[in-house]
Enzyme design. Structure first.
Site, PDB file in Angstrom:
ATOM      1  N   SER A  34       0.839  -1.192   0.000  1.00 36.02           N
ATOM      2  CA  SER A  34       0.000   0.000   0.000  1.00 36.02           C
ATOM      3  C   SER A  34       0.881   1.251   0.000  1.00 36.02           C
ATOM      4  O   SER A  34       1.754   1.362  -0.856  1.00 36.02           O
ATOM      5  CB  SER A  34      -0.939  -0.054   1.210  1.00 36.02           C
ATOM      6  OG  SER A  34      -2.058   0.736   0.962  1.00 36.02           O
ATOM      7  N   LYS A  41       4.275   1.813  -2.347  1.00 34.92           N
ATOM      8  CA  LYS A  41       4.801   2.935  -3.153  1.00 34.92           C
ATOM      9  C   LYS A  41       6.273   3.115  -2.784  1.00 34.92           C
ATOM     10  O   LYS A  41       7.136   3.317  -3.636  1.00 34.92           O
ATOM     11  CB  LYS A  41       4.045   4.239  -2.846  1.00 34.92           C
ATOM     12  CG  LYS A  41       2.524   4.190  -2.952  1.00 34.92           C
ATOM     13  CD  LYS A  41       1.908   5.569  -2.659  1.00 34.92           C
ATOM     14  CE  LYS A  41       0.486   5.548  -2.089  1.00 34.92           C
ATOM     15  NZ  LYS A  41      -0.502   4.799  -2.785  1.00 34.92           N
ATOM     16  N   GLN A  54      -7.839   6.987  -6.664  1.00 40.53           N
ATOM     17  CA  GLN A  54      -6.914   8.013  -6.154  1.00 40.53           C
ATOM     18  C   GLN A  54      -6.186   8.680  -7.326  1.00 40.53           C
ATOM     19  O   GLN A  54      -5.651   8.013  -8.204  1.00 40.53           O
ATOM     20  CB  GLN A  54      -5.892   7.360  -5.220  1.00 40.53           C
ATOM     21  CG  GLN A  54      -4.970   8.375  -4.558  1.00 40.53           C
ATOM     22  CD  GLN A  54      -4.245   7.799  -3.369  1.00 40.53           C
ATOM     23  OE1 GLN A  54      -3.869   6.625  -3.371  1.00 40.53           O
ATOM     24  NE2 GLN A  54      -4.052   8.611  -2.349  1.00 40.53           N
ATOM     25  N   GLU A  86      -3.579  14.325   0.662  1.00 37.09           N
ATOM     26  CA  GLU A  86      -3.673  13.301   1.713  1.00 37.09           C
ATOM     27  C   GLU A  86      -2.388  13.177   2.527  1.00 37.09           C
ATOM     28  O   GLU A  86      -2.438  12.959   3.738  1.00 37.09           O
ATOM     29  CB  GLU A  86      -4.021  11.930   1.106  1.00 37.09           C
ATOM     30  CG  GLU A  86      -4.101  10.850   2.181  1.00 37.09           C
ATOM     31  CD  GLU A  86      -4.457   9.465   1.674  1.00 37.09           C
ATOM     32  OE1 GLU A  86      -5.024   9.344   0.574  1.00 37.09           O
ATOM     33  OE2 GLU A  86      -4.152   8.506   2.405  1.00 37.09           O
ATOM     34  N   TRP A 117      -9.933   2.095  -5.743  1.00 33.08           N
ATOM     35  CA  TRP A 117      -9.078   3.191  -5.276  1.00 33.08           C
ATOM     36  C   TRP A 117      -7.633   3.043  -5.771  1.00 33.08           C
ATOM     37  O   TRP A 117      -6.922   4.022  -5.989  1.00 33.08           O
ATOM     38  CB  TRP A 117      -9.124   3.244  -3.741  1.00 33.08           C
ATOM     39  CG  TRP A 117      -8.430   4.425  -3.137  1.00 33.08           C
ATOM     40  CD1 TRP A 117      -7.296   4.409  -2.369  1.00 33.08           C
ATOM     41  CD2 TRP A 117      -8.818   5.803  -3.234  1.00 33.08           C
ATOM     42  NE1 TRP A 117      -6.959   5.673  -1.992  1.00 33.08           N
ATOM     43  CE2 TRP A 117      -7.875   6.555  -2.504  1.00 33.08           C
ATOM     44  CE3 TRP A 117      -9.871   6.469  -3.870  1.00 33.08           C
ATOM     45  CZ2 TRP A 117      -7.950   7.953  -2.398  1.00 33.08           C
ATOM     46  CZ3 TRP A 117      -9.948   7.856  -3.758  1.00 33.08           C
ATOM     47  CH2 TRP A 117      -8.993   8.577  -3.034  1.00 33.08           C
ATOM     48  N   HIS A 168      -7.394  -5.759   1.143  1.00 29.38           N
ATOM     49  CA  HIS A 168      -6.189  -4.966   0.873  1.00 29.38           C
ATOM     50  C   HIS A 168      -5.002  -5.506   1.673  1.00 29.38           C
ATOM     51  O   HIS A 168      -5.073  -5.645   2.895  1.00 29.38           O
ATOM     52  CB  HIS A 168      -6.507  -3.513   1.266  1.00 29.38           C
ATOM     53  CG  HIS A 168      -5.437  -2.532   0.900  1.00 29.38           C
ATOM     54  ND1 HIS A 168      -4.734  -2.565  -0.277  1.00 29.38           N
ATOM     55  CD2 HIS A 168      -4.970  -1.443   1.574  1.00 29.38           C
ATOM     56  CE1 HIS A 168      -3.875  -1.557  -0.314  1.00 29.38           C
ATOM     57  NE2 HIS A 168      -4.002  -0.860   0.802  1.00 29.38           N
TER      58      HIS A 168
HETATM   59  C1  MCU Z   1      -2.700   2.281  -1.551  1.00 25.89           C
HETATM   60  O1  MCU Z   1      -2.043   3.014  -0.535  1.00 25.89           O
HETATM   61  C2  MCU Z   1      -2.699   3.952   0.289  1.00 25.89           C
HETATM   62  C3  MCU Z   1      -3.531   4.936  -0.509  1.00 25.89           C
HETATM   63  O2  MCU Z   1      -2.702   5.584  -1.439  1.00 25.89           O
HETATM   64  C4  MCU Z   1      -4.169   5.940   0.433  1.00 25.89           C
HETATM   65  O3  MCU Z   1      -5.015   6.814  -0.269  1.00 25.89           O
HETATM   66  C5  MCU Z   1      -4.954   5.282   1.526  1.00 25.89           C
HETATM   67  O4  MCU Z   1      -5.319   6.253   2.456  1.00 25.89           O
HETATM   68  O5  MCU Z   1      -4.132   4.350   2.181  1.00 25.89           O
HETATM   69  C6  MCU Z   1      -3.579   3.324   1.404  1.00 25.89           C
HETATM   70  C7  MCU Z   1      -2.791   2.519   2.378  1.00 25.89           C
HETATM   71  O6  MCU Z   1      -1.646   2.790   2.640  1.00 25.89           O
HETATM   72  O7  MCU Z   1      -3.483   1.580   3.039  1.00 25.89           O
HETATM   73  C8  MCU Z   1      -2.852   0.843   4.058  1.00 25.89           C
END
Ligand code: MCU
Length: 409
Positions: free
Chosen positions: A223, A227, A269, A277, A320, A356
């Site tokens: 997530s 990145k 996103q 964010e 997302w 997720h």
């Molecule tokens: C996919 O990673 C992120 C996402 O970019 C954000 O918008 C969201 O708030 O959180 C995701 C994440 O890190 O989930 C654990």
């Protein structure tokens, strides 16, 4: 005077010793041999994914040497437009090992910082005789993939390096303590630099002291930390295998495709949302988040920066994260690997039907093949390209120049 000269020479030597090696592609060509690297690139007007085969000045990439220069250019462009500058290696790193913890004393100018990193050795020796020790995966904020017992773990606490609390957390963390609170790097770039210091420490101490073979390092994270894992692999050439999981927007997704999906009504996103964010990107990105067509880059370039090293990108079908967007960008990435003659070095598996960051068992064989090949030195990769998303690649790459014949070796 003589004393000063000796001190300067000694400092230069330390810097040389610590300098990160260039990626395999760029090893052949030093930056000075590359033409037109002004470091100040113009915005464009391009609805498609920018062409990896054409330099910013319009010249085609026609040889391996050209490609090495283009890779450097793509990294600089991404730093200029969204990531913020990756600083050079620090003035010094002094590593020590105590129990399962490596301590790193890092000096940048007059700033110093000592951080520690937990290391667990794996049971697998490194094949290929690169000095003993087991391979290891650096986990960015933990791991959500099954790491086999043969492979060790190195725990990178990325939030302490550069915070990711909200947009105002830019400037917080040990990266910024060393480089100054106003340094332009976003958190993703900062994490890549901090991981580089872990690799410095592993190289300095060697497998005898750490139990880890610094030539067989992987990186993973899921997530937001996925990145991070992708950016670590893209900016730190000593990583042999990059394993980003469900990185979505800001990772495996394309800014342009995500904007197009948003326009179709998807809950996805976008660049516009992401800088509101969190602190993952540099403020350099702010002027472009509502006009991503002006970026002379997009995230298929991340695959180009990792190539020809190992890369296995795992994604999910959660709206997302942009399943269409990650599929387009990573298919484009595989085209780049294919042009280098190493398509199977990059795999992509978008598998839905799970929550997720829950690793799907149907990806196990693919993941194992990448870990085995790049970290344990056995077998071939599965050359995976899996996605249920229907995408029309021509919409995004039809204006690319003809693919040059290149080789990664
Ligand atoms: C996919 O990673 C992120 C996402 O970019 C954000 O918008 C969201 O708030 O959180 C995701 C994440 O890190 O989930 C654990």
């Amino acid at each position: 005077m003589l004393r000063l000269v000796i001190l300067v020479a000694a400092a230069a030597e330390v810097r040389v010793a610590l300098a990160s090696p260039m990626s395999a592609a760029s090893q052949a060509t030093s930056a000075s041999a590359c033409p037109d690297q002004t470091g100040d690139y113009a915005a464009v007007d391009n609805a498609q994914l920018p062409d990896p085969w054409t330099f910013a000045n319009g010249k085609p990439v026609a040889s391996n040497d050209d490609w090495a220069c283009r890779v450097q250019e793509m990294s600089r462009i991404m730093q200029q437009f969204e990531l913020g500058a990756l600083p050079p290696a620090p003035d010094s790193v002094t590593a020590t090992m105590a129990g399962g913890s490596m301590s790193l004393a890092i000096k940048v100018g007059s700033n110093t910082k000592t951080v520690s990193v937990g290391i667990t050795k794996g049971s697998g020796g490194a094949s290929g005789g690169s000095g003993g020790g087991s391979p290891a995966i650096i986990t960015v904020g933990g791991s959500s993939i099954p790491i086999p017992g043969t492979v060790g773990r190195i725990s990178f606490g990325n939030d302490a390096c550069a915070a990711q609390a909200n947009p105002a957390s830019h400037g917080t963390g040990w990266f910024f303590d060393l480089h100054g609170k106003t340094h332009p790097a976003g958190a993703l770039t900062a994490w890549a630099w901090c991981v580089g210091r872990i690799v410095d420490g592993l190289e300095q101490l060697g497998a005898d002291k750490t139990g880890i073979d610094p030539k067989r390092l992987g990186v993973t994270g899921c997530s937001r930390n996925g990145k991070g894992a992708f950016l670590v692999g893209a900016l730190e050439p000593r990583i042999a295998l990059t394993l980003p999981q469900e990185s979505g927007s800001g990772g495996a997704a394309s800014w342009r495709v995500s904007d197009a999906e948003k326009a179709k009504g998807k809950s996805i996103q976008t660049a516009h949302q992401i800088v509101r964010e969190n602190a993952w990107f540099s403020h350099n990105f702010d002027p472009y988040v509502n006009k991503t067509n002006e970026l002379p880059e997009d995230h298929h370039f991340l695959a180009a920066l990792v190539a020809p090293r190992g890369l296995f990108v795992m994604e999910n079908d959660i709206d997302w994260l942009g399943p269409v967007s990650t599929t387009v960008a990573m298919k484009a990435g595989r085209m780049i690997y294919a042009a280098l003659g190493v398509r199977a070095n990059m795999g992509f598996a978008l598998v839905g039907g799970h929550s997720h960051c829950a690793f799907p068992s149907s990806s196990q064989a693919d993941l194992t093949s990448y870990i085995n090949h790049f970290l344990l030195g056995t077998g071939k990769t599965s050359d995976a390209e899996i996605s249920p998303a229907n995408v029309t690649m021509a919409d995004w790459i039809s204006k690319w120049s003809p693919t040059p014949k290149l080789s990664a070796a």
